[in-house]
Each structure stands twice: as C-alpha cells, then as structure tokens.
Design a protein around this motif. Structure first.
Motif, PDB file in Angstrom:
ATOM      1  N   GLU A  49     -68.104 -50.236 -45.003  1.00  0.00           N
ATOM      2  CA  GLU A  49     -66.773 -49.634 -45.068  1.00  0.00           C
ATOM      3  C   GLU A  49     -66.877 -48.119 -44.974  1.00  0.00           C
ATOM      4  OE1 GLU A  49     -64.683 -50.962 -48.511  1.00  0.00           O
ATOM      5  OE2 GLU A  49     -64.457 -53.005 -47.757  1.00  0.00           O
ATOM      6  N   TRP A  50     -67.754 -47.533 -45.772  1.00  0.00           N
ATOM      7  CA  TRP A  50     -68.008 -46.097 -45.706  1.00  0.00           C
ATOM      8  C   TRP A  50     -69.273 -45.757 -46.462  1.00  0.00           C
ATOM      9  CZ3 TRP A  50     -68.063 -44.508 -50.701  1.00  0.00           C
ATOM     10  CH2 TRP A  50     -67.174 -45.093 -51.614  1.00  0.00           C
ATOM     11  N   VAL A  51     -69.848 -44.615 -46.130  1.00  0.00           N
ATOM     12  CA  VAL A  51     -70.976 -44.035 -46.856  1.00  0.00           C
ATOM     13  C   VAL A  51     -70.646 -42.575 -47.094  1.00  0.00           C
ATOM     14  CG1 VAL A  51     -73.454 -43.578 -46.899  1.00  0.00           C
ATOM     15  CG2 VAL A  51     -72.583 -45.602 -45.687  1.00  0.00           C
ATOM     16  N   LYS A  52     -70.748 -42.133 -48.334  1.00  0.00           N
ATOM     17  CA  LYS A  52     -70.417 -40.748 -48.654  1.00  0.00           C
ATOM     18  C   LYS A  52     -71.521 -40.146 -49.509  1.00  0.00           C
ATOM     19  CE  LYS A  52     -67.742 -37.091 -48.841  1.00  0.00           C
ATOM     20  NZ  LYS A  52     -67.371 -36.332 -47.629  1.00  0.00           N
ATOM     21  N   ASN A  53     -71.993 -38.959 -49.111  1.00  0.00           N
ATOM     22  CA  ASN A  53     -73.005 -38.261 -49.891  1.00  0.00           C
ATOM     23  C   ASN A  53     -72.330 -37.282 -50.840  1.00  0.00           C
ATOM     24  OD1 ASN A  53     -75.152 -35.886 -50.273  1.00  0.00           O
ATOM     25  ND2 ASN A  53     -76.213 -37.805 -49.832  1.00  0.00           N
ATOM     26  N   LEU A  54     -72.804 -37.265 -52.096  1.00  0.00           N
ATOM     27  CA  LEU A  54     -72.201 -36.418 -53.126  1.00  0.00           C
ATOM     28  C   LEU A  54     -72.881 -35.067 -53.274  1.00  0.00           C
ATOM     29  CD1 LEU A  54     -71.413 -39.014 -55.945  1.00  0.00           C
ATOM     30  CD2 LEU A  54     -69.989 -38.252 -54.031  1.00  0.00           C
ATOM     31  N   GLY A  55     -73.916 -34.795 -52.476  1.00  0.00           N
ATOM     32  CA  GLY A  55     -74.518 -33.468 -52.484  1.00  0.00           C
ATOM     33  C   GLY A  55     -75.647 -33.291 -53.475  1.00  0.00           C
ATOM     34  N   GLY A  56     -76.031 -34.341 -54.154  1.00  0.00           N
ATOM     35  CA  GLY A  56     -77.154 -34.286 -55.093  1.00  0.00           C
ATOM     36  C   GLY A  56     -77.706 -35.687 -55.274  1.00  0.00           C
ATOM     37  N   ASN A  57     -78.806 -35.811 -55.990  1.00  0.00           N
ATOM     38  CA  ASN A  57     -79.395 -37.127 -56.222  1.00  0.00           C
ATOM     39  C   ASN A  57     -78.553 -37.934 -57.199  1.00  0.00           C
ATOM     40  OD1 ASN A  57     -82.279 -35.187 -56.190  1.00  0.00           O
ATOM     41  ND2 ASN A  57     -81.904 -36.729 -54.641  1.00  0.00           N
ATOM     42  N   ILE A  58     -78.560 -39.256 -57.022  1.00  0.00           N
ATOM     43  CA  ILE A  58     -77.936 -40.162 -57.990  1.00  0.00           C
ATOM     44  C   ILE A  58     -79.059 -40.969 -58.614  1.00  0.00           C
ATOM     45  CG2 ILE A  58     -76.307 -42.039 -58.368  1.00  0.00           C
ATOM     46  CD1 ILE A  58     -74.744 -41.066 -55.946  1.00  0.00           C
ATOM     47  N   PHE A  59     -79.136 -40.944 -59.931  1.00  0.00           N
ATOM     48  CA  PHE A  59     -80.242 -41.600 -60.632  1.00  0.00           C
ATOM     49  C   PHE A  59     -79.836 -43.031 -60.993  1.00  0.00           C
ATOM     50  CE2 PHE A  59     -83.340 -41.739 -64.304  1.00  0.00           C
ATOM     51  CZ  PHE A  59     -84.478 -41.689 -63.502  1.00  0.00           C
ATOM     52  N   MET A  60     -79.660 -43.362 -62.247  1.00  0.00           N
ATOM     53  CA  MET A  60     -79.358 -44.733 -62.662  1.00  0.00           C
ATOM     54  C   MET A  60     -77.882 -44.932 -62.977  1.00  0.00           C
ATOM     55  SD  MET A  60     -82.706 -45.728 -64.900  1.00  0.00           S
ATOM     56  CE  MET A  60     -84.302 -45.854 -64.083  1.00  0.00           C
ATOM     57  N   THR A  61     -77.047 -44.039 -62.494  1.00  0.00           N
ATOM     58  CA  THR A  61     -75.614 -44.139 -62.740  1.00  0.00           C
ATOM     59  C   THR A  61     -75.004 -45.168 -61.801  1.00  0.00           C
ATOM     60  OG1 THR A  61     -75.588 -41.799 -63.322  1.00  0.00           O
ATOM     61  CG2 THR A  61     -73.472 -42.851 -62.907  1.00  0.00           C
ATOM     62  N   SER A  62     -74.495 -46.248 -62.352  1.00  0.00           N
ATOM     63  CA  SER A  62     -73.822 -47.260 -61.552  1.00  0.00           C
ATOM     64  C   SER A  62     -72.430 -46.767 -61.184  1.00  0.00           C
ATOM     65  CB  SER A  62     -73.702 -48.570 -62.329  1.00  0.00           C
ATOM     66  OG  SER A  62     -74.971 -49.028 -62.719  1.00  0.00           O
ATOM     67  N   PRO A  63     -71.939 -47.137 -59.998  1.00  0.00           N
ATOM     68  CA  PRO A  63     -70.573 -46.758 -59.638  1.00  0.00           C
ATOM     69  C   PRO A  63     -69.565 -47.338 -60.633  1.00  0.00           C
ATOM     70  CG  PRO A  63     -71.788 -47.562 -57.718  1.00  0.00           C
ATOM     71  CD  PRO A  63     -72.624 -47.866 -58.922  1.00  0.00           C
ATOM     72  N   LEU A  64     -68.602 -46.523 -60.987  1.00  0.00           N
ATOM     73  CA  LEU A  64     -67.544 -46.931 -61.907  1.00  0.00           C
ATOM     74  C   LEU A  64     -66.276 -47.120 -61.074  1.00  0.00           C
ATOM     75  CD1 LEU A  64     -67.080 -47.293 -65.005  1.00  0.00           C
ATOM     76  CD2 LEU A  64     -66.280 -44.928 -65.025  1.00  0.00           C
TER      77      LEU A  64
END
Length: 953
Positions: A606-621
C-alpha cells in the motif's frame, strides 16, 4: 604515522640521531631528556610525565622530571600538529635508591609502542656513572621487522632519553570509538573493521576497555597495533583487562604501555584513563589517577577543550566531580567537552546541561545487553572540542536490497532501497529502468528512495510475472519477459572506496495498481557475511586510490574486480569496457525460496514511508486514521521522535521530537499515546494532534543503563521504568503514584511490562536479575524469580487464559500470576534471549528464537515441537553476546487464519503456514525487523531498522 613505510624511515632517522645525542642523567630523583623534531631541533612546551609528576620541555626541548619511586613509564603528551617517529613512552625499571648503589645490576629503560618497537637503556650505578669509564650505557632498539640498532657510551658519558616527533601536514579530525570487543579468536568482523580504517583517515582508534582477559589482550596486541594499521591505536583498561599477575594491569602494561596518559590532536586534549576496580586489584588507586589528571590538566593552556576516556562512567551523577576521601577533581573547571565510555554494552548519546557529550558505544562483533546492534562509532571533533558522531553498523559488506512497486494506478513507480557498507560510505544510488536513470535520495543511515512517473516501457517491465500451474496452491515465479531480455530494473550504487555495485531490483505488487511482478532475481558476487543474501556485481572506478591493504580486503569481498566500470549491453549481457562478459542473463534466476502464493494471498504494497531515523523495537500503533511509531538516534539524539502517519496515504501527519530515543512499545489509552525514552522520560501525547500533554522523568542524573522496555497502561495508570525507578504514574496528570523500593535491577532489558487486570498484577523484569510481580495498585512486591534461568529475562511475556507465559534461554515457562508458581517449565533446544513476544493459543506456543528462527510447539500435545522455520543469519547482531551467523528473530509473530506473519533480523517479512511451517512468501526489506508487526483488518504494518513503515495488504 598514517603510512607505515614513512613511519619506519623516520624511525630509522631518529635512532641514528639518538645514538649521537649528548648525555642525560637519570637518577632515582630525576629523569632528563629532550623532545626533538626529525632534524634534531628541540620542541618547546611538550608535556612529559612518568605517571605521577608532570614537566614541560624547555626552549631547546630539554626536560627534567621528578621521578616517583612507583613510576613505571616516562611518556609525553603528544602535541597537536605532531606525530611520533618512535614510541611515545619508555618503560622504567625500579628507581635506584641508596640501598642499591653498590649493586652490580644495571637499571634499564625499556620502551614499546605496542607494535614491536622497543628501546632499552641500561647504565651503571647512577651515582658513579660519571666517575667510571669501565661501565657502558646501552640502547637497544627493535622496530619489529628484524632491524636493530645499538648505541653505547663510555668514559663516563651518558645517553639521554629522546622523544622524536615529526610535524604533520594535516591532522585528521576523526577517530573511532569502540569497546568490549572481548575477542580471543580472529573473526571476519576484524577484517571489515580493518577495511574501514584503511578506507578513512583517522587520527586514532580507541579500544575503550574490556579487550578481555589474557587471550583477548594478546590477540589485540598481535593484530590491532599502530605499526600494522598505520594509525595510532589507543587502549583503555577495562575491568576484564585486570588479570592475573604481580598486579592487575601488569600484562596490559607489557603489551600496551602506561595505563594513563594524554595526547593532543587538532587543539583538543584527550585523556586516556583506566578503571579503578576490576577482576584483579591494580597497583594504582583513585588518588593516584586523579592527582596525575589534575597535574596534566593544569599543564595545558586554560580553555583547551578536553575529552576523557574511561571504560566506566565516573562522576556522572556528580556532574563529573571525581571524589575520594582526600580530594575532589572537578572536570567542569577544565572545559570538559566529551566523555567516552564502554562497559555497558550499549549505544547511547547524551549531552549534559553543561554541554558535555557523553557517549557509550557497542563492539562491532556482538549484540548489546539492551540489544543495541553490533557497531562502532566514528567521532568528528573541531578545535573547540565540539563532537559529532555517527555509528557504523557491523559487519556488513556492500549490502543492498532494493524494491520497486507501482502506485496511483500505475502512474508512479516507488523505489525503496536498504544500502549499507561497514568499510565505506554510500555516495550515490541510481535506479536504471527502460533506458532511463533516476537518482535516489538518502533518508536515513540505511534507506534510499525515489519516486518517478514511469514511461510505457517501464510500466511494461513492471507487469505481473508469468506463472505456471495456476491450480497449485503456491505457484512459483519462474521467468518473466524482463528477465529474458535483461530488462529488469537495476540499482547502481557507488561507494566512497571507489567501488560500484550493480544489482537487480525486486519488483513488488502495488495495492493501488493492477501491475504485478514479484521476483528475487540476483546477479554477480555473493556477500561473504550472508551467503544466502543477494548476489552482487562489483566494479572499481579507475580513478579510485586504493592501498595494497584495501585491495587485499576487496579481493575477499568480490569474485570479479575490474579497473573500469561495467556497462550493460543491448545483447542482454553484462560487460566491462573491454567487452568481456561478466554475467550473462542466462545465469539469472529466482531465489529458491522466492515462491509466492495465489493472487488472493500475494502481498501488495500500500505504501512505504521513511521516518528519517532508525526504528528499533517499537511496534506500529494503530488508531482509526493513524499509524504511530518512534525513531531512535544513538548518533546524537537529534532524530529521535514520535511520528503519526495517515493510514491511507502514509504521509506524516505530525511528529514530536523526544529528548532521546524511544526504543520499545508505545501504548494508546483514551486517545493519548504514552511512551518512554532511553533516559527514563515518560511522554503523554495527544494521538490526533501530536500535542505534548505532559512529560515526567523517572530518574535524575542517571543515563546507564538505558531504559528500553516500553510502557503499559492499565485502568488509568502508566507503568514504566525498572528497578529503583519502576514507577506508576497517573495517566491524566503524570503524577507519581508509587515507586518501587523492593529491588534494584539496573541492567537493561527489552522485555515489555504487562498487567494482569483480573489479579491486579504487574509483571516486569531486569536482565541479569530476574522477573518481578507487583501489586499494580500499591507497588508491593508479590513475588520474584532470580534463578539461573529466569534472570536472563529478555523475552516479552504474554497473558493467556489467566497465566503468564515467557521464555528464558533454554526454557518455556507457564506461571501463576498470583503465586509465581511455575505451572510448567519445558526444556527446549533453542536459545531465547530475544524480545520476541510469544504467540499462545489453545493449540500453539510459537516464538522467535535467538539462534534458529521461529519454532512452534503443540500445547495440546505436551509441547511437542511441530516445526522450526529457519531464517537467514541476522544482518546485525542484537541479542546479548550473540555473534557468528545467528538466525535471530527479535520481533513477535502474528496470526491471521492459517497464515503466520513475522519480521526477522535478516531483513525479511515472512508469511508461512502455521499448521506446518511451510513457506508462503517473503519480502526482503533489506533491514533488520526488530519489533512486532501488527495486523489491522487486511493490512500488515511493519517497521524496519532503516526507519521505514510498511503497509502491506
């Protein structure tokens, strides 16, 4: 010092000069000598020390230094703008006293720069040296390559100690920081680390302690030396570097020299110091070290920026006031700009309110206690002492994974690429399709992307792949028109070491397009680190400057090395400029695991979006209209934020900067997002607007260990923190309701806290400590488990059918929430100290492992193992102390129907059949997936370490 041949030439000159110099008297009370340049001219103002006292060289470079009876070395604080021709220190034998004047044994001065360069000086009885012509003073030097020089003086003349220096044309303002390598066997990461050193101009490389025990000390002394690497190597003493001997640091001194000293580069004063306590007792104490530090700091010009190295983090709670019973050394009075440490096996950056940059850095060869990825730090400094840093994740060589998909009804082609190389930097990435080229933009340390309007030929290339046997459950993509004609899009990546890599781009199906093709075709040279990952073709720019050491290293990475870039011919073959075929399209094919399911189950982007930094173990809310996640930044804490994206478009709706990285789960309660960062600060944020409602620090003046467990909210109460700062806060106001006083904890864990609302029990944990159940209302400790299995508490627990379930490295455990009774403890043949939250149903217990992918057990049949799905080896090591191709899954699994979904540390999103573990499909994101994926309706939401949020239909 950067080039070995030049080093040896200048060293030879210095030795000749050494034999010609006039005498120096070294008694029990004084050490005399000179600091000179390569022409023998004295250098004024250089600080000289024997570890207890400090002197400065005079106008002619001469110095006279009072000697402590406990002194073992004499060394200089290298001035800015100079490099050493020979060693920076001399080893001293015990001082001559009046009781030893009649002894015939000759004292010696011995020097070594830790790389095979030695200088020894012996003289007769110091009080009689000028009276006797029958005694000789000897100097013996070995450069480590078999060359020796000797000098002797007789007739009462004496030889002085010389420190020869060479003025540098240009000083580097970069250095490497790492620690806790704890390695006693030569491994691949060492070659990759050396390649990075060879590819860059560093002022020095700092191993910040815990080289680890005698085998590790000797291995590093053999392979990581100034002489062999052509750059100054600095070693700190860690607690595990104090080993058996007459005193704890004896072996360290034999291999690396003095345990404390200073040096200057680019106007910055660097001080290297040892731990005060460790596995064995050292010969020094805190007063010894602080007294020398004070004298050293007072010898430099006022206002000089200072950066301190110590394996431990000393004095942070007291704002770097180092105290003993007899003294206080306030480093803040000496323009302290940075404090670099290791020990905790974490990556962390914090800037104090006084402007001190505090950094902890991982080793490049293992996962951290808080699951920090294997890495080392590159630090940049200026003349004012300002420090900027970035991490280099390890061990990766020319790692590239690129995906393309159509959106907007086929009007837009989106390209998302994960590109990383430990030895070098990515310079440029270009998409090549249908005769056109499109430049990608860098979004984070791993992620590059672009979007463009494809022409008709490009659209044709992006059409669905041909399939055979449509009646089969999982028909396999075999060969498409694009593959036959070598039209499949390619990505060309240029690196700072001069190499160019060309690799195929995976074509994924877009949810908003009828165009579909999925393939994992690969070309060229196979990565040494992960033999199951993409094969690549590497060419070398003929203008690139490559050292011999670099060429050797490159030959290990690639099977084909060219002097000129390759070109792609219309005939469907990859050729170099001499028209020699490198790879023919007949060699192209699909990965054996690249099977996809029927159209109904095929993944659609559907889409891919980069947030500008690394994402560690944070699950999408997930909310009704938003997808919320958090980025981390262990470089400088500048890109740490919580961001909300529109669920339909993937566009960012709001973003809130946090004080430091949020590394684990968020919680949504009554329209408010709750989160906690690594410094223990809790945030309450309006989910729709991104407005900060309140924030609350759970601890003061403490940053180690980082807090990495996330938050949980129950009945209007927020639970966060661990050990002595485990706290319950009112969700509406942030008011503290209670703070734990029952257990300390300290060591970071990634296991999420959980609340059993039926029994009003909060279950939390601490790594190396255990698991702890509290009354959720009062904070009273109900029960605890500290046994040898449970203390490795990294696996996130779940609550099912009124019981807690979690795993330890070798067991699955079922626990009664009220009593803590272990209702079941089942031995397994897998190591689980990954975060992976288990999936528990009436039938299944399914969890990710640290070493062997995902495993499923049949709960209804005595926990009989049903299947084990092995992933590729992890791209990076994350679980504590893991290394060497572990198939780690740190994220949890999610079930929908009979499809089981999970992301893995190898960078893939997997879909398998829960009944038998059969592979259905996978997507190569190219970046480790460390958190839980979330299913909402028909969409999977996944976050990868490159900072991408994926919405997959």
């Amino acid at each position: 010092m950067k080039r070995i041949n030049k080093f040896r030439t200048l060293l030879h000159f210095a030795l000749v000069a050494l034999m010609m110099m006039s005498a120096v008297v070294m008694t029990a009370e004084a050490i005399r000598g000179r600091v000179v340049d390569e022409k023998g001219v004295g250098i004024e103002g250089v600080v000289v020390s024997e570890g207890f006292n400090v002197a400065r060289s005079g106008r002619m470079g001469e110095f006279s230094l009072e000697r402590s009876p406990r002194a073992k070395f004499v060394f200089i604080s290298t001035p800015s703008g100079y490099e050493h021709i020979g060693p920076f220190y001399y080893k001293l034998e015990p001082a001559i006293t009046s009781q030893t004047h009649s002894s015939s044994k000759e004292p010696h001065v011995h020097t070594s720069n830790g790389s095979g360069v030695h200088v020894e000086t012996s003289s007769s009885n110091r009080t009689n040296v000028q009276k006797s012509s029958s005694k000789e003073t000897h100097v013996h030097t070995s450069s480590g390559n078999g060359a020796h020089a000797e000098a002797s003086t007789s007739n009462g003349s004496q030889l002085e100690i010389l420190f020869p220096l060479r003025k540098t044309e240009k000083e580097s303002n970069l250095f490497i920081h790492t620690g806790d390598t704890e390695e006693s066997v030569y491994r691949d990461w060492m070659d990759i680390f050396k390649e990075n050193i060879a590819n860059n101009d560093y002022a020095f490389v700092l191993f910040n302690g815990d080289i680890c025990y005698e085998p590790g000390l000797r291995l590093h002394a053999e392979h990581f030396t100034t002489d062999k690497l052509g750059v100054r190597i600095v070693y700190s003493v860690g607690n595990h570097d104090l080993v058996d001997g007459a005193y704890g640091e004896e072996l360290f001194e034999q291999l690396f020299g003095p345990v404390w000293y200073s040096f200057n580069v680019g106007g910055v004063h660097f001080i290297n110091t040892p731990v005060l306590t460790g596995d064995r007792k050292p010969s020094y104490n805190a007063d010894d070290m602080y007294n020398w530090m004070r004298k050293d700091l007072e010898s430099i010009p006022e206002g000089t920026p200072v950066v301190l190295f110590n394996h431990h983090l000393l004095g942070f709670e007291q704002k770097f006031k180092l105290k003993t019973e007899t003294q206080e050394l306030d480093l803040g009075k000496y323009n302290l700009k940075g404090y670099l440490h290791a020990h905790y096996h974490t990556n962390l950056y914090h800037k104090t309110d006084r402007g001190v940059a505090v950094m902890a850095t991982m080793p490049p060869n293992k996962g951290g206690k808080d699951h920090s990825p294997s890495s080392f730090r590159v630090v940049e400094f200026d003349t004012l002492g300002n420090l900027a840093t970035h991490l280099k994740y390890s061990p990766l060589r020319k790692h590239i994974a690129a995906n393309a998909y159509l959106s907007a009804g086929g009007k837009v082609c989106n390209v998302v690429a994960a590109i990383y190389d430990t030895p070098s930097e990515v310079v440029e990435a270009t998409m090549m399709i249908a005769g056109a080229e499109y430049q990608l933009t860098k979004n984070s340390s791993w992620n590059w992307s672009t979007s463009f309007a494809p022409n008709s030929e490009a659209k044709n290339i992006m059409r669905p792949a041909e399939r055979l046997n449509p009646n089969l459950l999982n028909p396999v993509v075999i060969e498409s028109k694009a593959i036959r004609h070598n039209d499949q899009p390619k990505l060309r990546v240029k690196f700072s070491d001069g190499s160019t890599v060309i690799t195929l781009v995976n074509i994924l199906e877009g949810a908003n397009s009828t165009e579909n093709r999925s393939s994992e075709t690969e070309i060229a040279v196979e990565s040494k680190h992960n033999q199951s990952s993409k094969k690549q073709m590497v060419t070398r720019d003929n203008t690139a400057k490559t050292s011999a050491a670099q060429k050797v290293a490159k030959s290990e990475i690639v099977k084909t090395t060219l002097e000129q870039p390759a070109s792609i011919t219309a005939a469907g073959q990859l050729k170099d400029k001499q028209h020699n075929t490198i790879v023919s399209t007949s060699q192209l094919g699909t990965d054996e695991n690249a099977a996809i399911s029927t159209t109904k189950n095929s993944p659609k982007i559907e889409w891919v979006k980069n947030l500008g930094g690394n994402i560690f173990m944070t699950s999408p809310l997930i909310t009704e209209n938003l997808v919320i996640s958090a980025t981390t930044d262990d470089n400088m804490a500048l890109d740490a934020a919580i961001s909300a994206l529109d669920r339909v478009s993937g566009e960012i709706v709001w973003s809130l900067k946090t004080r430091n990285s949020v590394k684990n789960n968020l919680h949504l309660y009554n329209g408010v997002v709750f989160a906690a960062d690594v410094e223990g600060i809790v945030y309450a944020i309006d989910a729709q607007s991104g407005e900060l409602k309140w924030e609350k620090p759970l601890r003061q003046n403490i940053i180690q260990y980082p807090y990495t467990q996330g938050v949980v909210v129950s009945r209007g109460v927020v639970y966060a923190g661990q050990g002595y700062y485990l706290s319950a806060l009112d969700a509406a106001s942030g008011e503290v309701l209670w703070v734990n006083t029952h257990w300390r904890g300290d060591v970071a864990t990634v296991a999420n806290p959980i609340v059993d609302e039926t029994n009003n029990i909060l279950l939390t944990a601490a790594y190396w400590t255990g698991r702890f159940a509290h009354d959720a209302t009062t904070g009273k400790l109900i029960w605890e488990k500290r046994d040898g299995d449970t203390r490795y508490a990294d696996n996130s627990p779940v609550l099912f059918d009124g019981k807690f379930y979690y795993a330890s490295p070798g067991f699955i455990t079922e626990v009664d929430p009220m009593s803590g009774e272990e209702l079941m403890k089942f031995k397994i043949d897998y190591r689980i100290n990954s975060n992976s939250r288990p999936l528990v149903t009436e039938k299944y217990y399914i969890t990710g492992t640290t070493d062997k992918g995902v495993v499923a057990y049949d709960r209804s049949n005595g926990y009989k193992e049903l299947w084990n799905f092995k992933t590729n080896p992890a791209l990076l090591y994350t679980a504590p102390y893991t290394k060497d191709f572990q198939m780690t899954v740190d994220g949890g699994v999610a079930l929908k129907g009979n499809n089981l979904y999970f992301g893995a540390n190898d960078g893939y999103i997997y879909c398998i059949d829960v009944r038998n573990g059969r592979f259905i499909w996978r997507i190569n994101t190219g970046s480790p997936i460390l958190g839980n994926l979330v299913i909402e309706g028909d969409t999977l939401y996944i976050a990868d370490f490159a900072g991408n949020l994926w919405a997959v239909k």
